[in-house]
Design a protein around this motif. Structure first.
Motif, PDB file in Angstrom:
ATOM      1  N   GLN A 269      -7.638   8.656 -85.461  1.00  0.00           N
ATOM      2  CA  GLN A 269      -6.733   7.539 -85.703  1.00  0.00           C
ATOM      3  C   GLN A 269      -5.297   7.904 -85.347  1.00  0.00           C
ATOM      4  O   GLN A 269      -4.572   7.118 -84.712  1.00  0.00           O
ATOM      5  CB  GLN A 269      -6.816   7.115 -87.172  1.00  0.00           C
ATOM      6  CG  GLN A 269      -5.935   5.931 -87.505  1.00  0.00           C
ATOM      7  CD  GLN A 269      -5.363   6.013 -88.914  1.00  0.00           C
ATOM      8  OE1 GLN A 269      -5.338   7.073 -89.524  1.00  0.00           O
ATOM      9  NE2 GLN A 269      -4.905   4.877 -89.423  1.00  0.00           N
ATOM     10  N   THR A 270      -4.869   9.090 -85.734  1.00  0.00           N
ATOM     11  CA  THR A 270      -3.502   9.516 -85.436  1.00  0.00           C
ATOM     12  C   THR A 270      -3.279   9.670 -83.934  1.00  0.00           C
ATOM     13  O   THR A 270      -2.237   9.266 -83.397  1.00  0.00           O
ATOM     14  CB  THR A 270      -3.202  10.848 -86.150  1.00  0.00           C
ATOM     15  OG1 THR A 270      -3.405  10.687 -87.556  1.00  0.00           O
ATOM     16  CG2 THR A 270      -1.779  11.286 -85.897  1.00  0.00           C
ATOM     17  N   PHE A 272      -4.839   8.140 -81.524  1.00  0.00           N
ATOM     18  CA  PHE A 272      -4.882   6.847 -80.845  1.00  0.00           C
ATOM     19  C   PHE A 272      -3.657   5.990 -81.150  1.00  0.00           C
ATOM     20  O   PHE A 272      -3.087   5.368 -80.241  1.00  0.00           O
ATOM     21  CB  PHE A 272      -6.139   6.074 -81.253  1.00  0.00           C
ATOM     22  CG  PHE A 272      -7.278   6.211 -80.275  1.00  0.00           C
ATOM     23  CD1 PHE A 272      -7.118   5.872 -78.946  1.00  0.00           C
ATOM     24  CD2 PHE A 272      -8.507   6.674 -80.689  1.00  0.00           C
ATOM     25  CE1 PHE A 272      -8.163   6.003 -78.040  1.00  0.00           C
ATOM     26  CE2 PHE A 272      -9.558   6.813 -79.794  1.00  0.00           C
ATOM     27  CZ  PHE A 272      -9.385   6.473 -78.468  1.00  0.00           C
ATOM     28  N   LEU A 273      -3.247   5.922 -82.423  1.00  0.00           N
ATOM     29  CA  LEU A 273      -2.268   4.929 -82.851  1.00  0.00           C
ATOM     30  C   LEU A 273      -0.859   5.478 -83.044  1.00  0.00           C
ATOM     31  O   LEU A 273       0.096   4.707 -83.033  1.00  0.00           O
ATOM     32  CB  LEU A 273      -2.743   4.272 -84.157  1.00  0.00           C
ATOM     33  CG  LEU A 273      -4.111   3.595 -84.101  1.00  0.00           C
ATOM     34  CD1 LEU A 273      -4.459   2.991 -85.451  1.00  0.00           C
ATOM     35  CD2 LEU A 273      -4.163   2.537 -83.014  1.00  0.00           C
ATOM     36  N   ARG A 274      -0.710   6.772 -83.263  1.00  0.00           N
ATOM     37  CA  ARG A 274       0.619   7.321 -83.530  1.00  0.00           C
ATOM     38  C   ARG A 274       1.109   8.226 -82.400  1.00  0.00           C
ATOM     39  O   ARG A 274       2.167   8.001 -81.829  1.00  0.00           O
ATOM     40  CB  ARG A 274       0.603   8.082 -84.859  1.00  0.00           C
ATOM     41  CG  ARG A 274       0.277   7.202 -86.050  1.00  0.00           C
ATOM     42  CD  ARG A 274       0.286   8.009 -87.346  1.00  0.00           C
ATOM     43  NE  ARG A 274      -0.146   7.190 -88.479  1.00  0.00           N
ATOM     44  CZ  ARG A 274      -0.292   7.657 -89.729  1.00  0.00           C
ATOM     45  NH1 ARG A 274      -0.019   8.941 -89.991  1.00  0.00           N
ATOM     46  NH2 ARG A 274      -0.698   6.856 -90.690  1.00  0.00           N
ATOM     47  N   ILE A 275       0.332   9.253 -82.103  1.00  0.00           N
ATOM     48  CA  ILE A 275       0.744  10.180 -81.043  1.00  0.00           C
ATOM     49  C   ILE A 275       0.522   9.576 -79.670  1.00  0.00           C
ATOM     50  O   ILE A 275       1.195   9.928 -78.705  1.00  0.00           O
ATOM     51  CB  ILE A 275      -0.009  11.518 -81.197  1.00  0.00           C
ATOM     52  CG1 ILE A 275       0.273  12.119 -82.583  1.00  0.00           C
ATOM     53  CG2 ILE A 275       0.374  12.492 -80.110  1.00  0.00           C
ATOM     54  CD1 ILE A 275      -0.463  13.410 -82.852  1.00  0.00           C
ATOM     55  N   LEU A 276      -0.448   8.664 -79.573  1.00  0.00           N
ATOM     56  CA  LEU A 276      -0.778   7.983 -78.319  1.00  0.00           C
ATOM     57  C   LEU A 276      -1.293   8.951 -77.268  1.00  0.00           C
ATOM     58  O   LEU A 276      -1.047   8.795 -76.066  1.00  0.00           O
ATOM     59  CB  LEU A 276       0.442   7.217 -77.785  1.00  0.00           C
ATOM     60  CG  LEU A 276       1.063   6.186 -78.747  1.00  0.00           C
ATOM     61  CD1 LEU A 276       2.243   5.491 -78.077  1.00  0.00           C
ATOM     62  CD2 LEU A 276       0.043   5.186 -79.230  1.00  0.00           C
ATOM     63  N   ASP A 277      -2.028   9.961 -77.725  1.00  0.00           N
ATOM     64  CA  ASP A 277      -2.679  10.906 -76.817  1.00  0.00           C
ATOM     65  C   ASP A 277      -4.123  10.441 -76.636  1.00  0.00           C
ATOM     66  O   ASP A 277      -5.049  10.920 -77.292  1.00  0.00           O
ATOM     67  CB  ASP A 277      -2.620  12.319 -77.402  1.00  0.00           C
ATOM     68  CG  ASP A 277      -3.142  13.363 -76.431  1.00  0.00           C
ATOM     69  OD1 ASP A 277      -3.578  12.984 -75.324  1.00  0.00           O
ATOM     70  OD2 ASP A 277      -3.122  14.561 -76.777  1.00  0.00           O
ATOM     71  N   TYR A 278      -4.309   9.499 -75.734  1.00  0.00           N
ATOM     72  CA  TYR A 278      -5.605   8.858 -75.583  1.00  0.00           C
ATOM     73  C   TYR A 278      -6.705   9.803 -75.085  1.00  0.00           C
ATOM     74  O   TYR A 278      -7.846   9.721 -75.568  1.00  0.00           O
ATOM     75  CB  TYR A 278      -5.486   7.651 -74.656  1.00  0.00           C
ATOM     76  CG  TYR A 278      -4.510   6.612 -75.139  1.00  0.00           C
ATOM     77  CD1 TYR A 278      -4.516   6.183 -76.463  1.00  0.00           C
ATOM     78  CD2 TYR A 278      -3.562   6.071 -74.287  1.00  0.00           C
ATOM     79  CE1 TYR A 278      -3.618   5.231 -76.914  1.00  0.00           C
ATOM     80  CE2 TYR A 278      -2.650   5.122 -74.729  1.00  0.00           C
ATOM     81  CZ  TYR A 278      -2.685   4.707 -76.048  1.00  0.00           C
ATOM     82  OH  TYR A 278      -1.785   3.777 -76.498  1.00  0.00           O
ATOM     83  N   PRO A 279      -6.468  10.697 -74.141  1.00  0.00           N
ATOM     84  CA  PRO A 279      -7.550  11.604 -73.715  1.00  0.00           C
ATOM     85  C   PRO A 279      -8.067  12.486 -74.849  1.00  0.00           C
ATOM     86  O   PRO A 279      -9.278  12.667 -74.989  1.00  0.00           O
ATOM     87  CB  PRO A 279      -6.893  12.429 -72.611  1.00  0.00           C
ATOM     88  CG  PRO A 279      -5.819  11.553 -72.074  1.00  0.00           C
ATOM     89  CD  PRO A 279      -5.289  10.812 -73.261  1.00  0.00           C
ATOM     90  N   THR A 280      -7.164  13.037 -75.652  1.00  0.00           N
ATOM     91  CA  THR A 280      -7.609  13.881 -76.761  1.00  0.00           C
ATOM     92  C   THR A 280      -8.391  13.066 -77.786  1.00  0.00           C
ATOM     93  O   THR A 280      -9.416  13.526 -78.299  1.00  0.00           O
ATOM     94  CB  THR A 280      -6.400  14.549 -77.432  1.00  0.00           C
ATOM     95  OG1 THR A 280      -5.707  15.340 -76.458  1.00  0.00           O
ATOM     96  CG2 THR A 280      -6.837  15.427 -78.583  1.00  0.00           C
ATOM     97  N   ALA A 281      -7.925  11.854 -78.084  1.00  0.00           N
ATOM     98  CA  ALA A 281      -8.639  11.012 -79.039  1.00  0.00           C
ATOM     99  C   ALA A 281     -10.028  10.648 -78.525  1.00  0.00           C
ATOM    100  O   ALA A 281     -11.007  10.675 -79.279  1.00  0.00           O
ATOM    101  CB  ALA A 281      -7.828   9.747 -79.311  1.00  0.00           C
ATOM    102  N   ALA A 283     -11.816  12.363 -76.360  1.00  0.00           N
ATOM    103  CA  ALA A 283     -12.634  13.577 -76.362  1.00  0.00           C
ATOM    104  C   ALA A 283     -13.128  13.890 -77.773  1.00  0.00           C
ATOM    105  O   ALA A 283     -14.295  14.266 -77.969  1.00  0.00           O
ATOM    106  CB  ALA A 283     -11.830  14.744 -75.808  1.00  0.00           C
ATOM    107  N   LEU A 284     -12.278  13.728 -78.777  1.00  0.00           N
ATOM    108  CA  LEU A 284     -12.700  13.958 -80.163  1.00  0.00           C
ATOM    109  C   LEU A 284     -13.802  12.982 -80.569  1.00  0.00           C
ATOM    110  O   LEU A 284     -14.749  13.359 -81.265  1.00  0.00           O
ATOM    111  CB  LEU A 284     -11.499  13.820 -81.094  1.00  0.00           C
ATOM    112  CG  LEU A 284     -10.464  14.939 -81.063  1.00  0.00           C
ATOM    113  CD1 LEU A 284      -9.233  14.553 -81.863  1.00  0.00           C
ATOM    114  CD2 LEU A 284     -11.057  16.234 -81.599  1.00  0.00           C
ATOM    115  N   SER A 285     -13.687  11.744 -80.132  1.00  0.00           N
ATOM    116  CA  SER A 285     -14.714  10.751 -80.459  1.00  0.00           C
ATOM    117  C   SER A 285     -16.058  11.128 -79.859  1.00  0.00           C
ATOM    118  O   SER A 285     -17.101  11.034 -80.521  1.00  0.00           O
ATOM    119  CB  SER A 285     -14.278   9.369 -79.958  1.00  0.00           C
ATOM    120  OG  SER A 285     -13.047   8.983 -80.520  1.00  0.00           O
TER     121      SER A 285
END
Length: 309
Positions: A269-270, A272-281, A283-285
């Motif tokens: 969630q952080t 995607f919505l706060r740091i806006l590091d979409y590739p890492t989010a 990959a974690l998913s």
């Protein structure tokens, strides 16, 4: 003398040719499946493909993201956030075990002992779903508040001292501890355990219990040899329905926990919505999904219920 010739018999009308029956219903099942297939394609397959492409992108919001097949993002995400992964599996496993311990006796009571109170108890089990998930979690924040009756009772029973030694509480409070997060997960997902257990137990023929009694089996032996093995499909279904959403949950850890109890859902969630590091989010998913899929497959095969896959 002229011979009379017999008149030929009248010609019988020719029977119409029988046409082969038309297979009008041949494509009916496919037309019925079409809405569901389109739904899965639009809202499941396409988002999965998009997230898969996002996980191998590089860039930033200013320069834009491009697909560069940067698979190192998976290793970087796992090496950086493995404590949150481990914590998620631990909390979800503890909540699943608690749901099974609490839900099985209640499901057994509803299936075999409730009688005319069965419908009422089932309504009470389902009633929490009529309230928002967020409101139910906030209610637990009030229940476990410092100085409340729950904390006072646990302190008088010295339960907090034991849980503090195990690292689940701080010794004088419950909020912002792993115990609070597990309690919230257990409460919110308990109906997902009770309903499959009740469905499985209700299908057991009562004559099997009578037959076990006629063979001088004690109630404990009857439960161990007859009831529990026959209810294994419900146990497996209930544990899966509880563990899978609990492992990806982030609301309970956010409202009832602290920075030391963050789960992988909070990290996603952080990102995607706060740091806006979409590739890492992304990959974690995918790592979380792959880990859950591996554990679920292993669990189903070990439990002997491969037909549920």
């Amino acid at each position: 003398m002229a011979t009379l010739t017999e008149a030929p018999p009248p010609l019988s009308p020719t029977a119409p040719e029988k046409k082969p029956p038309r297979r009008r219903g041949r494509f009916t099942p496919y037309w019925l499946l079409l809405p569901g297939i389109l739904w899965l394609l639009v809202f499941f397959a396409l988002p999965m493909i998009y997230q898969a492409s996002t996980s191998v992108q590089t860039g930033s919001l200013e320069t834009g993201y491009k697909v560069t097949w940067h698979f190192a993002t998976y290793w970087d995400a796992l090496s950086q956030y493995w404590p949150q992964f481990l914590r998620s599996i631990l909390y979800a496993g503890a909540a699943t075990i608690l749901c099974l311990v609490l839900g099985y006796p209640l499901a057994y009571l509803i299936a075999f002992r409730a009688g005319r109170w069965r419908n009422l108890i089932m309504v009470l089990v389902i009633a929490p779903f009529f309230t928002s998930f967020l409101i139910r979690t906030l209610a637990w924040k009030t229940i476990l508040a410092d100085g409340g009756p729950v904390v006072g009772a646990l302190n008088s029973l010295h339960v907090l001292d034991v849980t503090s030694w195990l690292g689940w509480t701080t010794g004088d409070r419950v909020l912002a501890t792993p115990l609070a997060v597990v309690c919230g997960l257990t409460y919110n997902f308990l109906p997902f355990m009770i309903l499959p257990l009740y469905t499985s137990l209700e299908r057991i023929d009562g004559r099997l219990h009578e037959a076990a009694g006629d063979l001088y089996a004690k109630p404990v032996t009857t439960f161990r040899k007859v009831t529990f093995p026959l209810s294994m499909p419900g146990v497996v279904s209930g544990t899966l329905l509880t563990f899978i959403p609990a492992a990806g949950d982030y609301v309970n850890a956010d409202l009832l926990g602290s920075t030391d109890t963050r789960m992988v859902g909070n990290v996603i969630q952080t990102q995607f919505l706060r740091i806006l590091d979409y590739p890492t989010a992304a990959a974690l998913s995918f790592i979380l999904m792959a880990a859950i899929l591996f554990m679920v497959t292993f669990y189903i095969r070990r439990s002997g219920t491969e037909d549920l896959v």
